[in-house]
Design an enzyme around this catalytic site. Sequence first.
Site, PDB file in Angstrom:
ATOM      1  N   ILE A 271       0.834  -1.208   0.000  1.00 34.06           N
ATOM      2  CA  ILE A 271       0.000   0.000   0.000  1.00 34.06           C
ATOM      3  C   ILE A 271       0.869   1.259   0.000  1.00 34.06           C
ATOM      4  O   ILE A 271       0.569   2.230  -0.699  1.00 34.06           O
ATOM      5  CB  ILE A 271      -0.953  -0.032   1.219  1.00 34.06           C
ATOM      6  CG1 ILE A 271      -1.952  -1.183   1.067  1.00 34.06           C
ATOM      7  CG2 ILE A 271      -1.673   1.305   1.393  1.00 34.06           C
ATOM      8  CD1 ILE A 271      -2.742  -1.512   2.332  1.00 34.06           C
TER       9      ILE A 271
ATOM     10  N   LEU B 191      11.867   0.502  12.336  1.00 33.22           N
ATOM     11  CA  LEU B 191      10.882   1.126  13.236  1.00 33.22           C
ATOM     12  C   LEU B 191      10.458   0.200  14.378  1.00 33.22           C
ATOM     13  O   LEU B 191       9.612   0.580  15.183  1.00 33.22           O
ATOM     14  CB  LEU B 191       9.655   1.572  12.439  1.00 33.22           C
ATOM     15  CG  LEU B 191       9.933   2.580  11.320  1.00 33.22           C
ATOM     16  CD1 LEU B 191       8.644   2.921  10.572  1.00 33.22           C
ATOM     17  CD2 LEU B 191      10.584   3.847  11.865  1.00 33.22           C
TER      18      LEU B 191
ATOM     19  N   SER C 289      -6.885  -0.527   9.996  1.00 30.53           N
ATOM     20  CA  SER C 289      -7.302  -1.814   9.417  1.00 30.53           C
ATOM     21  C   SER C 289      -8.750  -2.108   9.814  1.00 30.53           C
ATOM     22  O   SER C 289      -9.221  -1.630  10.849  1.00 30.53           O
ATOM     23  CB  SER C 289      -6.406  -2.922   9.960  1.00 30.53           C
ATOM     24  OG  SER C 289      -6.971  -4.194   9.742  1.00 30.53           O
TER      25      SER C 289
ATOM     26  N   TYR D 103      -2.055  -7.387  16.401  1.00 30.93           N
ATOM     27  CA  TYR D 103      -2.436  -6.675  15.174  1.00 30.93           C
ATOM     28  C   TYR D 103      -3.690  -5.829  15.403  1.00 30.93           C
ATOM     29  O   TYR D 103      -3.692  -4.617  15.156  1.00 30.93           O
ATOM     30  CB  TYR D 103      -2.653  -7.671  14.024  1.00 30.93           C
ATOM     31  CG  TYR D 103      -2.777  -6.980  12.691  1.00 30.93           C
ATOM     32  CD1 TYR D 103      -1.644  -6.555  11.999  1.00 30.93           C
ATOM     33  CD2 TYR D 103      -4.016  -6.705  12.131  1.00 30.93           C
ATOM     34  CE1 TYR D 103      -1.741  -5.886  10.791  1.00 30.93           C
ATOM     35  CE2 TYR D 103      -4.131  -6.037  10.920  1.00 30.93           C
ATOM     36  CZ  TYR D 103      -2.994  -5.640  10.254  1.00 30.93           C
ATOM     37  OH  TYR D 103      -3.099  -4.963   9.057  1.00 30.93           O
TER      38      TYR D 103
HETATM   39  P1  NAD Z   1       3.697  -4.718   2.883  1.00 27.70           P
HETATM   40  O1  NAD Z   1       4.420  -5.812   3.605  1.00 27.70           O
HETATM   41  O2  NAD Z   1       3.608  -4.798   1.421  1.00 27.70           O
HETATM   42  O3  NAD Z   1       4.311  -3.298   3.284  1.00 27.70           O
HETATM   43  C1  NAD Z   1       4.677  -2.979   4.587  1.00 27.70           C
HETATM   44  C2  NAD Z   1       5.951  -2.151   4.578  1.00 27.70           C
HETATM   45  O4  NAD Z   1       6.311  -1.875   5.935  1.00 27.70           O
HETATM   46  C3  NAD Z   1       7.140  -2.897   3.921  1.00 27.70           C
HETATM   47  O5  NAD Z   1       7.760  -2.086   2.942  1.00 27.70           O
HETATM   48  C4  NAD Z   1       8.058  -3.163   5.100  1.00 27.70           C
HETATM   49  O6  NAD Z   1       9.445  -3.191   4.759  1.00 27.70           O
HETATM   50  C5  NAD Z   1       7.719  -2.015   6.046  1.00 27.70           C
HETATM   51  N1  NAD Z   1       8.146  -2.375   7.389  1.00 27.70           N
HETATM   52  C6  NAD Z   1       7.864  -3.505   8.062  1.00 27.70           C
HETATM   53  N2  NAD Z   1       8.557  -3.556   9.207  1.00 27.70           N
HETATM   54  C7  NAD Z   1       9.294  -2.419   9.257  1.00 27.70           C
HETATM   55  C8  NAD Z   1      10.227  -1.901  10.200  1.00 27.70           C
HETATM   56  N3  NAD Z   1      10.586  -2.595  11.296  1.00 27.70           N
HETATM   57  N4  NAD Z   1      10.793  -0.713   9.933  1.00 27.70           N
HETATM   58  C9  NAD Z   1      10.478  -0.018   8.812  1.00 27.70           C
HETATM   59  N5  NAD Z   1       9.609  -0.455   7.891  1.00 27.70           N
HETATM   60  C10 NAD Z   1       9.026  -1.653   8.110  1.00 27.70           C
HETATM   61  O7  NAD Z   1       2.261  -4.693   3.547  1.00 27.70           O
HETATM   62  P2  NAD Z   1       0.958  -3.824   3.250  1.00 27.70           P
HETATM   63  O8  NAD Z   1      -0.149  -4.779   3.257  1.00 27.70           O
HETATM   64  O9  NAD Z   1       1.144  -2.873   2.145  1.00 27.70           O
HETATM   65  O10 NAD Z   1       0.862  -3.025   4.635  1.00 27.70           O
HETATM   66  C11 NAD Z   1       0.796  -1.620   4.698  1.00 27.70           C
HETATM   67  C12 NAD Z   1      -0.075  -1.248   5.869  1.00 27.70           C
HETATM   68  O11 NAD Z   1      -1.412  -1.642   5.579  1.00 27.70           O
HETATM   69  C13 NAD Z   1       0.310  -1.947   7.175  1.00 27.70           C
HETATM   70  O12 NAD Z   1       0.254  -1.035   8.234  1.00 27.70           O
HETATM   71  C14 NAD Z   1      -0.773  -3.003   7.310  1.00 27.70           C
HETATM   72  O13 NAD Z   1      -0.987  -3.352   8.649  1.00 27.70           O
HETATM   73  C15 NAD Z   1      -1.952  -2.282   6.693  1.00 27.70           C
HETATM   74  N6  NAD Z   1      -3.035  -3.153   6.284  1.00 27.70           N
HETATM   75  C16 NAD Z   1      -2.827  -4.119   5.373  1.00 27.70           C
HETATM   76  C17 NAD Z   1      -3.860  -4.962   5.007  1.00 27.70           C
HETATM   77  C18 NAD Z   1      -3.676  -6.069   4.014  1.00 27.70           C
HETATM   78  O14 NAD Z   1      -4.552  -6.946   3.923  1.00 27.70           O
HETATM   79  N7  NAD Z   1      -2.585  -6.094   3.251  1.00 27.70           N
HETATM   80  C19 NAD Z   1      -5.133  -4.788   5.582  1.00 27.70           C
HETATM   81  C20 NAD Z   1      -5.321  -3.769   6.505  1.00 27.70           C
HETATM   82  C21 NAD Z   1      -4.268  -2.957   6.843  1.00 27.70           C
END
Ligand code: NAD
Length: 265
Positions: free
Chosen positions: A13, A42, A114, A155
């Site tokens: 995202i 982070l 979320s 979560y």
């Molecule tokens: P993703 O894994 O594609 O992206 C997450 C990013 O966060 C990655 O680039 C990762 O390197 C970074 N990250 C993780 N740990 C880190 C750390 N310790 N330090 C710095 N950066 C870090 O996942 P996504 O699905 O795009 O998630 C983005 C957001 O959307 C998240 O907060 C997730 O909880 C939220 N979300 C996702 C979904 C889903 O179904 N994919 C649903 C609801 C909410």
Amino acid sequence: MGTIVITGSASGIGAATRTRVEADGHTVIGVDLRDAEVTADLSTADGRSAALAAVLEATGGVIDGLVTSAGLGPPVDAHLIADVNWFGTEVFLTGLRDALAASEGIAKVVAVSSNSTTTSPNTPDELIDAFLDMDAESVHAQIDAFETFGEGLAYAGSKTAVARYVRRHAPTAEWAGAGIRLNAVAPGATLTPLLQGGLDDENFGPMIKSFPVPTGDFGSPDQIAAWIETMLGDAADFMAGSLVFIDGGTDAMVRADDWPRTFSM
Ligand code: NAD
């Protein structure tokens, strides 16, 4: 055109948001473990402090938009989920407020929460309070006391704390009154590496697959990014404290009559 800070900009995202925002002509300062202007972990207090300092230096202390998308989900270690999803979000919301207030226009913040906030049952209020009180010791202890699926609790708890932070702060003098619009998105299951990690897990995979999505398929990162892009723009000038569900109808299906909720005086 402005300066937009995006955490989690390297994937999913966050990356899809980066693509849209850059196409709109903005300058992006990405924060991630890799492939970002600010490379930082982070999950640790030192990493968060260094990241905040680096962002302030890179932006000169003036920021027009912030998207907090860095996050982790099950089956990743529950403490890591709590630390990145909440503490790795709070540090930017709180730490960049002054820089957002310094924007010449109306600054916009979109926190990525979320739909687990409302569709995961039994998240204790004590856990959400511990997050909001910045009590990492209590957060970790409460998660450890949960016998199974502590990762899911971490979560849902961390994402609910993010939503509460937004609701509590957005309408205040320090935020709405200071020219900052603070809102959040609540995505449902969106096909990214984070979701794929859950789908591939023998315990969480079946749970995710059995969770109903009324519109059919999982969402795409770009479908979520399109809403974030809108909430970074002029359309959000009259928007503060909203939690926007983009989840194919799951939240509405699980708790149709819970919202909007009336109140008595
Ligand atoms: P993703 O894994 O594609 O992206 C997450 C990013 O966060 C990655 O680039 C990762 O390197 C970074 N990250 C993780 N740990 C880190 C750390 N310790 N330090 C710095 N950066 C870090 O996942 P996504 O699905 O795009 O998630 C983005 C957001 O959307 C998240 O907060 C997730 O909880 C939220 N979300 C996702 C979904 C889903 O179904 N994919 C649903 C609801 C909410």
